[in-house]
Design a protein around this motif. Structure first.
Motif, PDB file in Angstrom:
ATOM      1  N   THR A  21       2.929 -34.668  45.782  1.00  0.00           N
ATOM      2  CA  THR A  21       1.568 -35.174  45.885  1.00  0.00           C
ATOM      3  C   THR A  21       0.713 -34.027  46.373  1.00  0.00           C
ATOM      4  N   ALA A  22      -0.587 -34.225  46.335  1.00  0.00           N
ATOM      5  CA  ALA A  22      -1.489 -33.168  46.803  1.00  0.00           C
ATOM      6  C   ALA A  22      -1.240 -32.890  48.280  1.00  0.00           C
ATOM      7  N   TRP A  23      -1.044 -33.936  49.076  1.00  0.00           N
ATOM      8  CA  TRP A  23      -0.801 -33.744  50.501  1.00  0.00           C
ATOM      9  C   TRP A  23       0.537 -33.034  50.745  1.00  0.00           C
ATOM     10  N   GLY A  24       1.560 -33.389  49.971  1.00  0.00           N
ATOM     11  CA  GLY A  24       2.862 -32.739  50.128  1.00  0.00           C
ATOM     12  C   GLY A  24       2.800 -31.256  49.810  1.00  0.00           C
ATOM     13  N   VAL A  25       2.105 -30.898  48.745  1.00  0.00           N
ATOM     14  CA  VAL A  25       1.969 -29.491  48.368  1.00  0.00           C
ATOM     15  C   VAL A  25       1.150 -28.747  49.417  1.00  0.00           C
ATOM     16  N   PHE A  26       0.039 -29.351  49.852  1.00  0.00           N
ATOM     17  CA  PHE A  26      -0.824 -28.710  50.853  1.00  0.00           C
ATOM     18  C   PHE A  26      -0.089 -28.493  52.168  1.00  0.00           C
ATOM     19  N   SER A  27       0.621 -29.509  52.635  1.00  0.00           N
ATOM     20  CA  SER A  27       1.328 -29.375  53.905  1.00  0.00           C
ATOM     21  C   SER A  27       2.464 -28.364  53.802  1.00  0.00           C
ATOM     22  N   SER A  28       3.125 -28.281  52.663  1.00  0.00           N
ATOM     23  CA  SER A  28       4.181 -27.290  52.482  1.00  0.00           C
ATOM     24  C   SER A  28       3.617 -25.876  52.499  1.00  0.00           C
ATOM     25  N   LEU A  29       2.478 -25.663  51.826  1.00  0.00           N
ATOM     26  CA  LEU A  29       1.846 -24.348  51.826  1.00  0.00           C
ATOM     27  C   LEU A  29       1.352 -23.977  53.219  1.00  0.00           C
ATOM     28  N   LEU A  30       0.789 -24.941  53.929  1.00  0.00           N
ATOM     29  CA  LEU A  30       0.302 -24.684  55.281  1.00  0.00           C
ATOM     30  C   LEU A  30       1.452 -24.339  56.228  1.00  0.00           C
ATOM     31  N   LEU A  31       2.547 -25.051  56.125  1.00  0.00           N
ATOM     32  CA  LEU A  31       3.724 -24.763  56.949  1.00  0.00           C
ATOM     33  C   LEU A  31       4.288 -23.381  56.619  1.00  0.00           C
ATOM     34  N   GLY A  32       4.344 -23.040  55.340  1.00  0.00           N
ATOM     35  CA  GLY A  32       4.823 -21.719  54.937  1.00  0.00           C
ATOM     36  C   GLY A  32       3.932 -20.606  55.460  1.00  0.00           C
ATOM     37  N   LEU A  33       2.618 -20.815  55.432  1.00  0.00           N
ATOM     38  CA  LEU A  33       1.682 -19.825  55.951  1.00  0.00           C
ATOM     39  C   LEU A  33       1.847 -19.652  57.458  1.00  0.00           C
ATOM     40  N   LEU A  34       2.036 -20.739  58.165  1.00  0.00           N
ATOM     41  CA  LEU A  34       2.238 -20.685  59.607  1.00  0.00           C
ATOM     42  C   LEU A  34       3.527 -19.936  59.955  1.00  0.00           C
ATOM     43  N   ILE A  35       4.602 -20.236  59.259  1.00  0.00           N
ATOM     44  CA  ILE A  35       5.882 -19.560  59.503  1.00  0.00           C
ATOM     45  C   ILE A  35       5.762 -18.070  59.199  1.00  0.00           C
ATOM     46  N   HIS A  36       5.097 -17.720  58.091  1.00  0.00           N
ATOM     47  CA  HIS A  36       4.905 -16.316  57.722  1.00  0.00           C
ATOM     48  C   HIS A  36       4.092 -15.582  58.785  1.00  0.00           C
ATOM     49  N   THR A  37       3.031 -16.200  59.289  1.00  0.00           N
ATOM     50  CA  THR A  37       2.175 -15.570  60.295  1.00  0.00           C
ATOM     51  C   THR A  37       2.938 -15.317  61.586  1.00  0.00           C
ATOM     52  N   VAL A  38       3.689 -16.291  62.028  1.00  0.00           N
ATOM     53  CA  VAL A  38       4.447 -16.143  63.274  1.00  0.00           C
ATOM     54  C   VAL A  38       5.534 -15.077  63.121  1.00  0.00           C
ATOM     55  N   LEU A  39       6.279 -15.103  62.025  1.00  0.00           N
ATOM     56  CA  LEU A  39       7.328 -14.103  61.816  1.00  0.00           C
ATOM     57  C   LEU A  39       6.752 -12.701  61.667  1.00  0.00           C
ATOM     58  N   SER A  40       5.619 -12.576  61.005  1.00  0.00           N
ATOM     59  CA  SER A  40       4.965 -11.281  60.851  1.00  0.00           C
ATOM     60  C   SER A  40       4.509 -10.737  62.205  1.00  0.00           C
ATOM     61  N   ALA A  41       3.938 -11.609  63.046  1.00  0.00           N
ATOM     62  CA  ALA A  41       3.491 -11.179  64.373  1.00  0.00           C
ATOM     63  C   ALA A  41       4.676 -10.759  65.232  1.00  0.00           C
ATOM     64  N   LEU A  42       5.763 -11.510  65.179  1.00  0.00           N
ATOM     65  CA  LEU A  42       6.941 -11.157  65.965  1.00  0.00           C
ATOM     66  C   LEU A  42       7.565  -9.847  65.492  1.00  0.00           C
ATOM     67  N   TYR A  43       7.553  -9.612  64.181  1.00  0.00           N
ATOM     68  CA  TYR A  43       8.088  -8.359  63.652  1.00  0.00           C
ATOM     69  C   TYR A  43       7.224  -7.177  64.096  1.00  0.00           C
ATOM     70  N   THR A  44       5.905  -7.351  64.064  1.00  0.00           N
ATOM     71  CA  THR A  44       5.013  -6.285  64.521  1.00  0.00           C
ATOM     72  C   THR A  44       5.222  -6.009  65.999  1.00  0.00           C
ATOM     73  N   TYR A  45       5.389  -7.075  66.795  1.00  0.00           N
ATOM     74  CA  TYR A  45       5.652  -6.891  68.221  1.00  0.00           C
ATOM     75  C   TYR A  45       6.993  -6.179  68.435  1.00  0.00           C
ATOM     76  N   TYR A  46       7.982  -6.491  67.632  1.00  0.00           N
ATOM     77  CA  TYR A  46       9.295  -5.852  67.741  1.00  0.00           C
ATOM     78  C   TYR A  46       9.199  -4.352  67.434  1.00  0.00           C
ATOM     79  N   ARG A  47       8.424  -4.009  66.396  1.00  0.00           N
ATOM     80  CA  ARG A  47       8.287  -2.606  66.009  1.00  0.00           C
ATOM     81  C   ARG A  47       7.487  -1.796  67.022  1.00  0.00           C
TER      82      ARG A  47
END
Length: 103
Positions: A21-47
């Motif tokens: 559904t539109a909500w399912g696709v939107f929430s999946s994309l939003l969750l993926g963006l959130l996970i990517h942002t957090v992992l990217s920030a943690l990787y930058t902090y690690y480096r």
């Protein structure tokens, strides 16, 4: 007799319990963006974590940096050394490396 692919696709989705559904696709994309942002920030902090500077996990005092920026960065240089790492908008932004002395 032609094969009805649409019916087969819906049967597969129903068997796998997927919600398209539109909500399912939107929430999946939003969750993926959130996970990517957090992992990217943690990787930058690690480096860049070996460079001294204020803790990026605690939001900075933005108003102090805006009102008197030169004094604020001089105080950071006195506290953390001539080369320090500063995260301007908390950990979700890209850090800046400040060099306070030319020598």
């Amino acid at each position: 007799r032609p094969i009805n692919f649409r019916k087969g696709l819906f049967v597969i989705l129903k068997l796998t319990m997927c919600d398209i559904t539109a909500w399912g696709v939107f929430s999946s994309l939003l969750l993926g963006l959130l996970i990517h942002t957090v992992l990217s920030a943690l990787y930058t902090y690690y480096r860049l974590g070996h460079i001294p500077g204020p803790n990026p996990f605690i939001p900075p005092n933005v108003f102090k940096g805006i009102s008197l920026p030169v004094k604020y960065f001089k105080d950071l240089a006195k506290e953390h050394g001539k080369i320090y790492l500063y995260w301007p908008g908390w950990i979700l932004t890209k850090p800046m490396v400040f060099i306070a002395d030319v020598k």
